[in-house]
Design a protein around this motif. Structure first.
Motif, PDB file in Angstrom:
ATOM      1  N   ASP A  24       0.859  -1.178   0.000  1.00  0.00           N
ATOM      2  CA  ASP A  24       0.000   0.000   0.000  1.00  0.00           C
ATOM      3  C   ASP A  24       0.898   1.233   0.000  1.00  0.00           C
ATOM      4  N   ASN A  29       1.684  -2.422   4.662  1.00  0.00           N
ATOM      5  CA  ASN A  29       0.713  -3.485   4.404  1.00  0.00           C
ATOM      6  C   ASN A  29       0.876  -4.017   2.987  1.00  0.00           C
ATOM      7  N   CYS A  35      -9.386 -11.902  -1.402  1.00  0.00           N
ATOM      8  CA  CYS A  35      -9.388 -12.502  -0.070  1.00  0.00           C
ATOM      9  C   CYS A  35      -9.476 -14.023  -0.203  1.00  0.00           C
ATOM     10  N   LYS A  43      -9.626  -6.315  -0.567  1.00  0.00           N
ATOM     11  CA  LYS A  43     -10.099  -6.077   0.797  1.00  0.00           C
ATOM     12  C   LYS A  43      -9.242  -6.781   1.836  1.00  0.00           C
ATOM     13  N   TYR A  44      -8.254  -7.555   1.406  1.00  0.00           N
ATOM     14  CA  TYR A  44      -7.450  -8.378   2.308  1.00  0.00           C
ATOM     15  C   TYR A  44      -6.057  -7.794   2.428  1.00  0.00           C
ATOM     16  N   TYR A  47      -0.253  -7.117   7.381  1.00  0.00           N
ATOM     17  CA  TYR A  47       0.595  -6.099   7.991  1.00  0.00           C
ATOM     18  C   TYR A  47       2.046  -6.567   7.970  1.00  0.00           C
ATOM     19  N   LYS A  55      -0.443  -4.171  16.688  1.00  0.00           N
ATOM     20  CA  LYS A  55      -0.179  -4.916  15.458  1.00  0.00           C
ATOM     21  C   LYS A  55       1.138  -5.667  15.540  1.00  0.00           C
ATOM     22  N   SER A  60      -3.078 -10.579   9.472  1.00  0.00           N
ATOM     23  CA  SER A  60      -3.866 -10.313   8.269  1.00  0.00           C
ATOM     24  C   SER A  60      -5.291  -9.945   8.661  1.00  0.00           C
ATOM     25  N   HIS A  61      -5.957  -9.277   7.716  1.00  0.00           N
ATOM     26  CA  HIS A  61      -7.310  -8.796   7.998  1.00  0.00           C
ATOM     27  C   HIS A  61      -8.048  -8.587   6.689  1.00  0.00           C
ATOM     28  N   CYS A  62      -9.277  -9.050   6.641  1.00  0.00           N
ATOM     29  CA  CYS A  62     -10.149  -8.778   5.502  1.00  0.00           C
ATOM     30  C   CYS A  62     -11.149  -7.712   5.943  1.00  0.00           C
ATOM     31  N   PHE A  63     -11.280  -6.656   5.166  1.00  0.00           N
ATOM     32  CA  PHE A  63     -12.197  -5.581   5.507  1.00  0.00           C
ATOM     33  C   PHE A  63     -13.626  -5.874   5.037  1.00  0.00           C
ATOM     34  N   SER A  64     -13.857  -7.079   4.546  1.00  0.00           N
ATOM     35  CA  SER A  64     -15.183  -7.451   4.105  1.00  0.00           C
ATOM     36  C   SER A  64     -15.776  -8.564   4.961  1.00  0.00           C
TER      37      SER A  64
END
Length: 65
Positions: A24, A29, A35, A43-44, A47, A55, A60-64
């Motif tokens: 990013d 990230n 995802c 959306k995935y 870090y 953190k 990891s994280h999915c924003f959906s």
């Protein structure tokens, strides 16, 4: 377990190649195009920045989903 800079860079490179991930804007990230859990696009995130109180590297994280 603490990783050396070389080990961390190697893991980031391998994850990027395997998942097609790109950094990013902050370079903290990796954004994965799809995802692996829900299939939503861009959306995935994984870090890869320095460890903080909230953190840890390679979380990891999915924003959906």
């Amino acid at each position: 377990m603490d990783l050396t800079k070389a080990e961390k860079d190697y893991l980031i490179k391998e994850i990027s190649l395997e998942l097609g991930a790109k950094f990013d804007g902050s370079h903290k990230n990796l954004i994965v195009p799809k995802c692996p859990h829900c299939g939503k696009e861009n959306k995935y995130g994984i870090y890869v920045g320095k460890e903080t109180e909230r953190k840890k590297p390679f979380m990891s994280h999915c924003f959906s989903c």
